[in-house]
Design an enzyme around this catalytic site. Structure first.
Site, PDB file in Angstrom:
ATOM      1  N   ALA A 295     -43.878 -17.463  18.884  1.00 14.33           N
ATOM      2  CA  ALA A 295     -44.115 -18.888  19.118  1.00 14.33           C
ATOM      3  C   ALA A 295     -45.128 -19.072  20.230  1.00 14.33           C
ATOM      4  CB  ALA A 295     -42.805 -19.591  19.455  1.00 14.33           C
ATOM      5  N   ALA A 296     -45.001 -18.270  21.278  1.00 11.24           N
ATOM      6  CA  ALA A 296     -45.902 -18.401  22.426  1.00 11.24           C
ATOM      7  C   ALA A 296     -45.748 -17.183  23.325  1.00 11.24           C
ATOM      8  CB  ALA A 296     -45.587 -19.678  23.206  1.00 11.24           C
ATOM      9  N   MET A 297     -46.671 -17.038  24.278  1.00 14.01           N
ATOM     10  CA  MET A 297     -46.625 -15.961  25.257  1.00 14.01           C
ATOM     11  C   MET A 297     -47.027 -16.515  26.611  1.00 14.01           C
ATOM     12  SD  MET A 297     -46.030 -12.907  26.176  1.00 14.01           S
ATOM     13  CE  MET A 297     -46.296 -12.278  27.839  1.00 14.01           C
ATOM     14  N   GLU A 298     -46.235 -16.158  27.633  1.00 15.29           N
ATOM     15  CA  GLU A 298     -46.326 -16.804  28.945  1.00 15.29           C
ATOM     16  C   GLU A 298     -47.368 -16.208  29.882  1.00 15.29           C
ATOM     17  OE1 GLU A 298     -43.086 -13.551  29.494  1.00 15.29           O
ATOM     18  OE2 GLU A 298     -43.721 -14.933  27.925  1.00 15.29           O
ATOM     19  N   ASN A 299     -48.484 -15.702  29.377  1.00 16.43           N
ATOM     20  CA  ASN A 299     -49.486 -15.108  30.259  1.00 16.43           C
ATOM     21  C   ASN A 299     -49.739 -16.022  31.456  1.00 16.43           C
ATOM     22  OD1 ASN A 299     -49.959 -13.119  28.151  1.00 16.43           O
ATOM     23  ND2 ASN A 299     -51.089 -14.729  27.119  1.00 16.43           N
TER      24      ASN A 299
ATOM     25  N   GLU B 252     -36.107 -13.771  30.080  1.00 11.79           N
ATOM     26  CA  GLU B 252     -35.937 -14.508  28.830  1.00 11.79           C
ATOM     27  C   GLU B 252     -34.672 -15.373  28.842  1.00 11.79           C
ATOM     28  OE1 GLU B 252     -38.265 -14.859  26.992  1.00 11.79           O
ATOM     29  OE2 GLU B 252     -39.547 -13.128  27.319  1.00 11.79           O
TER      30      GLU B 252
ATOM     31  N   HIS C 127     -41.488 -19.475  32.533  1.00 12.44           N
ATOM     32  CA  HIS C 127     -41.880 -18.072  32.738  1.00 12.44           C
ATOM     33  C   HIS C 127     -42.915 -17.903  33.852  1.00 12.44           C
ATOM     34  CE1 HIS C 127     -39.704 -15.665  29.958  1.00 12.44           C
ATOM     35  NE2 HIS C 127     -40.186 -16.216  28.857  1.00 12.44           N
TER      36      HIS C 127
ATOM     37  N   HIS D 123     -40.078 -23.571  27.825  1.00 15.03           N
ATOM     38  CA  HIS D 123     -39.760 -22.141  27.972  1.00 15.03           C
ATOM     39  C   HIS D 123     -40.913 -21.386  28.639  1.00 15.03           C
ATOM     40  CE1 HIS D 123     -37.798 -18.364  26.312  1.00 15.03           C
ATOM     41  NE2 HIS D 123     -39.023 -17.910  26.575  1.00 15.03           N
ATOM     42  N   GLU D 124     -42.118 -21.582  28.105  1.00 19.79           N
ATOM     43  CA  GLU D 124     -43.260 -20.817  28.622  1.00 19.79           C
ATOM     44  C   GLU D 124     -43.627 -21.222  30.049  1.00 19.79           C
ATOM     45  OE1 GLU D 124     -43.970 -18.255  26.949  1.00 19.79           O
ATOM     46  OE2 GLU D 124     -42.752 -18.957  25.271  1.00 19.79           O
TER      47      GLU D 124
END
Length: 1007
Positions: free
Chosen positions: A386-390, A445, A426, A422-423
């Site tokens: 869904a997404a990535m928290e870079n 997480e 993070h 959520h992201e």
């Protein structure tokens, strides 16, 4: 290839000043030979004098030379074997050498301390400080070249530099000393070790502790058409296909883009530069510090130095996107980048605005400022998650961040909101403070998943997410998984790369969130916040383990005068799998007292017999059990009881024969609650007569517990069916949602049985009154999202979905009418909140032309949320030919996005008419599916679960077991084990309970 051939190829590096070990050994032997042989002047024959001692010495020298040469060759062969017999020092990760060849067939390989590349973890002798990474990106042929200069500190003396690389073609390596005598260090040997995805540089002399060194590596690689590392994606704009390249490094894929210390503990700073054609723009974690345009139309962007961070949330992209921006009150620049037409249509506006509010919320909640000067949100067409928290550059798949209010449903908006929440969380839990190692991935997480509900409540208080939707969408869902005998502790040992992928599952996310919620409730909100602040402040820009969190939370409790050892309590929940079922019953020998017992809840009770070693362990938890007593008009305040033993007795409030007990108030605890049948009867009577006495959360909790206790054999099968007889009176969404989830679980078991109509008629009888009362939403909404309407609209949607799914004729006619109107007028007047229900029902009931119409709309629609709903509807057909066509098109063409292929297969499997097709297709295409998605964490386990959860016959169980035996499971072993257990449970339920279940339905007055 012979050993000589290998040596010959090794010579190519001598031109770059890197010596081959075998050639250097050869020169050493020649020197010994020269020193041993005595060369005498030539004389005539008659003057030759034979000296016996000289001859003897000569012979001994020859013998010594032979022995030394033999030893050298043996050592060389051994070293070649343990380096995977690399035929070229320049070999990249694309080598055809198989991992199981890495042992070289030599049973006597050296001690692992002298061969650190054999460990699954990097050696701890070196610690990176800073990376200078320069990349040139060639979008015309999808390749890139790079140069990385890594400054590192030597912690313990070593000759070896071991770095992660995967699929990189290493071209040149130079090692420098930064000490009193700076200069190039001689490299003894370098090679790639594919089994552990590392590149090894062996030096002539040791590096010394507390000194700094640098390694410079040039390399090149492909921009893969995959989903991990540095990969490419595409989209169509005005009929033109455009490409972009983006990174996805978590958890272990930074090594696909540059050589690095690719473990979370090895934090360092990064300075990145990206060179590419000027028609593209580039982004990374930090802002652009300087930009230089060449005469040849190429631009190089130099990005600011990052704070200390791990490799897995480093990121960059090269794309043709445009953006919109917002500025927070504290001066953080937020930009949302997406396809130009998505930006111009305003599809990114919603996510941009809530991100601005969320940054301020988290800063206030954690009392820790956001650490970077900017935050970019990138919407990409293709992404494995869904997404990535870079950090500073969060990447989202388009359907999780782009919102078109005119066609997007409430549920779509809610899901999108929670992904963004959520992201952003993070950026603190994960990026600012990072788990030491993947065994505690839940530390990031679990927190991010918990704050999905807390943060969404901040944005939309009337949604009441944390107290309501958390129960059905997190707690109830993960307890299904964690009740399996094949479950695992939330903190689990991680040894190999496949173990890392395995820990990213719903146990880490959802159980982590549930345990954090339980702990926050025990501590109290303000104390919990202070503990989190202390944890973040202490470990910012560093790493932390679970004990670090427990210590800070315990200290926060102690400052409040509450002496609770958080570690002692929480270790029971994190270091052993599963959860307890707590049984509460009135104590017959002691007035106003209850007996409380705990035991490990497992769906398959026979597992305790099959695996006594596992289940004979004293599975005991420290349980914060909240209890209340009530009667027809009143419920007492809750009291907390700490349960730590197998059986305990506790005093509670005044009780008589008609007083009922209620445990786990509002389902704040991570456990199930059971009662004696008399208490269950009293609770059901209470729901029928005055359900409002029991809270909304507890009504949903009772429904979930009773269905699952019956499924596991703790209760008779009729009890849950009797429990939901009160539903026609229920006015709240959450108990209906809990009921529908439980009923769909039963539906999967029963929809192919002869007496299925008994079950579906029973469900429809409970649904019909509410369905007719609520009706359908208006067909001309203004498209706006009204907070106040959320609960009412979700309840209406839930009831309509149940009615259509179980065959309510009025619901079917309404859906067909709405589809027909759309086709005839070419104007879609179907309310967004029920479009998925209407589309699916219409496709299943109407002819092939409707399927083709939906297929056409899927291709022509530009609204991301609408495309997703249309694609799901195509899986609802009862036409096998169309379902097969869809399956084949999804995997073999680019008509369906990569990340949606799995949803198509699962959707077909969910359809009773397509179940056997999806199951067969999954088996036939397993190698292709596993190759494409096997490394992508959730995706392959989601697929396995999705196509097997509907299997429930002995024949299907045998097919599943046979398939597992004959196929390569790879990293999916755990997912297959869960699938077998689930299907075995399905088969067992039919054998033990189906007859009893239908017997009750035949006799029921409510049936």
């Amino acid at each position: 290839m012979s050993l000589d051939d290998k040596r010959g190829k090794g010579l190519s590096f001598t031109q770059m000043g890197i010596e081959d070990n075998n050639m250097r050994n050869g020169r050493g032997l020649s020197d010994q030979w020269a020193d041993t042989v005595v060369v005498r002047p030539r004389t005539t024959d008659r003057n030759i004098t034979v000296h016996k001692k000289l001859v003897l010495g000569f012979a001994i020298s020859i013998l010594t030379l032979i022995i030394v040469t033999a030893i050298a060759v043996l050592l060389s062969v051994s070293f070649e074997d343990c380096t995977v017999a690399e035929s070229s020092l320049r070999a990249g990760n694309g080598s055809s050498t198989k991992p199981n060849q890495s042992q070289g067939g030599n049973p006597n390989h050296k001690d692992e301390d002298t061969q650190p590349w054999r460990h699954h973890r990097l050696p701890t002798s070196l610690r990176p400080r800073h990376y200078d990474l320069k990349l040139s990106v060639y979008m015309d042929n999808f390749t890139f070249s790079g140069e990385v200069n890594i400054e590192f500190e030597c912690v313990n003396s070593t000759k070896f530099i071991v770095l992660h690389t995967d699929r990189l073609e290493v071209e040149k390596v130079v090692v420098y000393s930064d000490n009193k005598k700076p200069g190039v260090m001689r490299i003894h040997r370098q090679f790639h070790y594919p089994s552990n995805q590392v590149y090894v540089i062996a030096l002539h002399r040791e590096m010394k502790p507390q000194r700094t060194y640098k390694v410079n590596i040039t390399f090149e690689a492909q921009i893969e058409n995959e989903l991990l590392g540095f990969f490419r994606s595409s989209y169509v704009l005005n009929g033109e296909k455009r490409y972009l390249a983006v990174t996805q490094f978590s958890p272990t894929h930074a090594r696909k883009a540059f050589p690095c210390f690719d473990e979370p503990i090895y934090k360092a700073t990064f300075r990145i530069s990206l060179k590419h054609e000027a028609t593209y723009l580039s982004l990374s974690n930090m802002p652009v510090e300087n930009s230089i345009t060449d005469d040849d139309g190429w631009v190089t962007n130099y990005f600011s130095r990052t704070p200390r961070m791990s490799t897995y949330y480093l990121a960059w992209t090269v794309c043709n996107f445009t953006y919109k921006e917002a500025l927070t009150d504290s001066g953080v620049l937020i930009r949302l980048y997406a396809r130009p037409n998505a930006i111009s249509s305003g599809s990114g506006d919603y996510a941009l605005q809530i991100t601005k509010r969320l940054l301020q919320f988290y800063e206030d909640y954690f009392k820790v400022k956001y650490s970077l000067p900017k935050l970019d949100l990138l919407a990409v067409p293709k992404h494995p998650y869904a997404a990535m928290e870079n950090w500073g550059l969060s990447v989202f798949v388009e359907q999780k961040i782009l919102l078109d209010p005119e066609v997007s449903s409430f549920s779509y908006q809610m899901e999108l909101t929670m992904v963004v929440v959520h992201e952003i969380c993070h950026q603190w839990f994960g990026d600012l403070v990072t788990p030491v190692w993947w065994e505690d991935v839940w530390l990031k997480e679990g927190f991010a998943h918990f704050f999905e509900y807390v943060g969404t409540d901040f944005l939309f208080p009337k949604w009441n997410m944390e107290k309501q939707r958390f129960l059905t969408d997190v707690l109830h869902e993960v307890m299904l998984l964690d009740g399996l005998a094949s479950s695992h502790p939330i903190s689990q040992e991680v040894y190999e790369a496949t173990d890392i992928d395995r820990v990213f599952d719903w146990i880490a996310y959802k159980k982590g969130a549930a345990l954090i919620r339980m702990l926050a409730n025990v501590m109290g909100q303000s104390v919990f916040q202070r503990g989190l602040n202390d944890y973040l402040m202490t470990h910012m820009y560093g790493n932390a383990a679970r004990d670090d969190l427990w210590n800070k939370l315990s200290e926060a409790m102690q400052r409040e005068g509450k002496d609770i050892n958080i570690k002692e309590v929480m270790d029971r929940w994190t270091l052993q799998m599963g959860y307890p079922v707590v049984t509460i019953s009135k104590n017959e020998s002691l007035d106003n007292a209850v007996t409380v017992t705990q035991e490990h809840f497992v769906y398959d009770m026979d597992a305790k017999i099959r695996d006594p070693e596992l289940f004979n362990r004293s599975f005991l938890w420290h349980i914060p059990l909240t209890v209340a007593v009530g009667n027809s008009t009143h419920i007492s305040p809750e009291a907390i009881i700490w349960v730590s033993n197998k059986t305990e007795t506790h005093k509670v409030g005044q009780m008589d024969e008609e007083t009922w007990l209620l445990g786990n108030i509002n389902q704040m605890g991570y456990f199930r609650v059971n009662y004696d049948l008399h208490n269950w009867r009293l609770l059901m009577e209470q729901l029928m007569n005055n359900h409002a006495v029991i809270s909304i959360g507890n009504r949903a909790g009772l429904i979930d517990d009773v269905f699952n206790l019956a499924r596991a054999g703790f209760l008779p099968q009729n009890v849950p069916l009797q429990m939901i007889c009160y539903l026609p009176q229920e006015k709240e969404f959450l108990p209906w949602h809990a009921s529908s989830r439980a009923l769909y679980q039963l539906d999967k078991l029963l929809d192919r049985t002869e007496d299925y109509s008994l079950f579906s008629d029973y469900v429809l009888k409970q649904v019909a009154p509410k369905y007719h009362k609520l009706g359908w939403p208006t067909t001309s909404p203004d498209g706006s999202f009204m907070q106040s309407a959320y609960q009412a609209e979700e309840l209406q949607r839930e009831v309509i979905m149940l009615a259509c799914s179980f065959g309510n004729k009025h619901c079917h006619r309404q859906a067909v009418s709405l589809i027909s109107d759309w086709i005839s007028s070419n104007k879609n007047r179907i309310p967004p909140n029920v479009r998925d229900i209407v589309y699916c029902t219409g496709v299943s009931l109407m002819d092939e032309d409707v399927w083709e119409f939906i297929w056409m709309k899927f291709h022509s629609s530009t609204a991301i949320s609408e495309k997703k709903v249309l694609l799901e509807a195509l899986t609802c057909s009862d036409n096998s030919f169309l379902l097969n066509r869809l399956l084949n098109l999804s995997l073999t063409s680019d008509l369906v996005p990569d990340q949606d292929v799995i949803d198509v297969i699962i959707g077909v499997g969910r359809n009773p008419h397509g179940r056997h097709l999806a199951w067969r297709y999954f088996r036939d295409k397993w190698d292709t599916l596993n190759a494409r998605y096997g490394e992508a964490l959730f995706m392959i386990s989601k697929l396995i679960s999705g196509v097997t959860e509907f299997l429930n016959t002995e024949a299907e169980l045998s097919e599943l077991k046979d398939f597992i035996q004959t196929s390569s499971g790879g990293g999916a072993v755990a997912a297959f084990a869960r699938a077998v257990e689930m299907v075995e449970a399905n088969v067992k339920w039919h054998r033990l309970y189906e007859r009893q279940f239908y017997q009750w339905l035949r006799k029921s007055p409510n049936g």
